[in-house]
Design an enzyme around this catalytic site. Structure first.
Site, PDB file in Angstrom:
ATOM      1  N   HIS A  75      48.845  34.514  35.786  1.00  0.00           N
ATOM      2  CA  HIS A  75      49.066  34.541  34.339  1.00  0.00           C
ATOM      3  C   HIS A  75      49.957  34.807  33.660  1.00  0.00           C
ATOM      4  O   HIS A  75      50.169  34.140  32.211  1.00  0.00           O
ATOM      5  CB  HIS A  75      47.740  36.404  34.198  1.00  0.00           C
ATOM      6  CG  HIS A  75      47.128  36.122  33.018  1.00  0.00           C
ATOM      7  ND1 HIS A  75      46.176  36.176  32.275  1.00  0.00           N
ATOM      8  CD2 HIS A  75      47.357  35.409  31.796  1.00  0.00           C
ATOM      9  CE1 HIS A  75      45.361  36.225  31.637  1.00  0.00           C
ATOM     10  NE2 HIS A  75      46.465  35.300  31.085  1.00  0.00           N
ATOM     11  N   LYS A 135      42.867  34.299  36.567  1.00  0.00           N
ATOM     12  CA  LYS A 135      44.209  34.715  36.812  1.00  0.00           C
ATOM     13  C   LYS A 135      44.509  36.443  37.310  1.00  0.00           C
ATOM     14  O   LYS A 135      43.523  36.823  36.569  1.00  0.00           O
ATOM     15  CB  LYS A 135      44.783  34.144  34.748  1.00  0.00           C
ATOM     16  CG  LYS A 135      44.342  32.897  34.724  1.00  0.00           C
ATOM     17  CD  LYS A 135      45.018  32.859  33.064  1.00  0.00           C
ATOM     18  CE  LYS A 135      44.391  32.394  32.413  1.00  0.00           C
ATOM     19  NZ  LYS A 135      43.369  31.629  31.952  1.00  0.00           N
ATOM     20  N   ASP A 179      37.920  28.166  31.935  1.00  0.00           N
ATOM     21  CA  ASP A 179      39.186  29.224  31.828  1.00  0.00           C
ATOM     22  C   ASP A 179      38.855  30.235  31.765  1.00  0.00           C
ATOM     23  O   ASP A 179      39.013  30.829  30.637  1.00  0.00           O
ATOM     24  CB  ASP A 179      40.040  28.548  31.421  1.00  0.00           C
ATOM     25  CG  ASP A 179      41.823  29.503  31.925  1.00  0.00           C
ATOM     26  OD1 ASP A 179      42.173  28.965  32.507  1.00  0.00           O
ATOM     27  OD2 ASP A 179      42.163  29.951  30.645  1.00  0.00           O
ATOM     28  N   TYR A 200      40.254  39.393  31.195  1.00  0.00           N
ATOM     29  CA  TYR A 200      39.577  39.175  29.931  1.00  0.00           C
ATOM     30  C   TYR A 200      37.940  39.542  30.424  1.00  0.00           C
ATOM     31  O   TYR A 200      37.354  39.555  30.068  1.00  0.00           O
ATOM     32  CB  TYR A 200      38.959  37.447  30.155  1.00  0.00           C
ATOM     33  CG  TYR A 200      39.796  36.427  29.997  1.00  0.00           C
ATOM     34  CD1 TYR A 200      41.275  37.310  28.822  1.00  0.00           C
ATOM     35  CD2 TYR A 200      39.968  35.338  30.133  1.00  0.00           C
ATOM     36  CE1 TYR A 200      42.174  36.165  29.082  1.00  0.00           C
ATOM     37  CE2 TYR A 200      41.085  34.100  29.979  1.00  0.00           C
ATOM     38  CZ  TYR A 200      42.185  34.418  29.639  1.00  0.00           C
ATOM     39  OH  TYR A 200      43.042  33.680  29.188  1.00  0.00           O
TER      40      TYR A 200
END
Length: 259
Positions: free
Chosen positions: A93, A60, A30, A35
């Protein structure tokens, strides 16, 4: 979708950690555009020597990038960073961008799916009203809603809505960011000869969630995957269920009430 995923939020050794997770048996990773580690995830998948088709990869798009054209562009950028021909699951997200941009983003993801760039569409941090606006727009309902879930924050109305509409519930923060010192959690762990994180992940699995534990520690990564040779008893599940504090139990941003 594998029932256990490996989260890489705030993981600064992503390639190494994902390879460790793969060795431990994880095949579900994930990630997210925010990120900034999609490239490292893709490298780890290729370096593992295991066929891409064996993996389930999620990313996301965060609210600042929502919108139809920006989402389509973002899908292409994520594909390029991963080095993949497709992404298994693409999530919105968070719901912070407002109804119009949320729906434009969702429509873009549907078009990307129809183009073969992504396999499934989902959302994250969506409350019931956000899910209902998708239904009201006559769009396909999301395959997944990823929300904060652990015994202290069980978000039961959202979970019930998802189950009624066949939406898979993924659980982030399933091990409460290490805050596992509650006596009930510790006692159950001792009774099973397990660590507290394993008890919390087992609770999540037995609730029917898809937990997404994250760690950069090799031994922790391994132990987080060792969940299938014990089972919590009904009374233990009831004890953990009784720890729910509602919204007060949240330890993350948890923006399910965004307008």
């Amino acid at each position: 979708m594998p029932l256990l995923g490996f989260g890489v939020y705030q993981n600064y050794t992503t390639r190494t950690s994902v390879l460790e997770a793969i060795r431990a048996g994880f095949r579900h990773v994930d990630s997210a555009q925010a990120y900034r580690n999609e490239t490292a995830v893709g490298e780890a998948v290729r370096d593992s020597g295991i066929d891409r088709g064996e993996f389930f990869i999620t990313t996301k798009c965060i609210s600042k990038n929502h919108g139809y054209e920006s989402t389509l562009k973002g899908v292409d950028e994520s594909l390029a960073k991963f080095g993949f021909e497709y992404i298994d699951l693409f999530l919105i997200h968070d719901p912070h961008s407002g109804t119009q941009r949320r729906l434009a983003t969702y429509r873009a993801l549907q078009d990307a799916r129809d183009a073969g760039k992504i396999r499934s569409i989902g959302v994250s941090n969506y409350g019931i009203k956000h899910l209902e606006e998708i239904a009201d727009a006559k769009y396909d309902m999301p395959a997944v809603n990823q929300i904060e879930l652990h015994p202290f924050c069980q978000q039961r109305p959202i979970v019930d809505y998802c189950r009624e509409h066949s939406i898979v519930v993924q659980a982030y923060c399933p091990i409460i960011r290490g805050k596992m010192d509650h006596p009930i959690i510790q006692t159950i762990a001792q009774n099973h000869g397990r660590d507290a994180a394993q008890v919390l992940l087992r609770w999540s699995l037995q609730k029917g969630f898809v937990p997404l534990p994250k760690s950069a520690t090799p031994e922790r990564i391994k132990s987080n995957a060792q969940l299938y040779d014990f089972e919590l008893q009904p009374e233990e599940m009831d004890q953990l269920d009784g720890l729910d504090r509602g919204k007060d139990g949240s330890i993350s941003w948890n923006p399910v009430d965004a307008s």
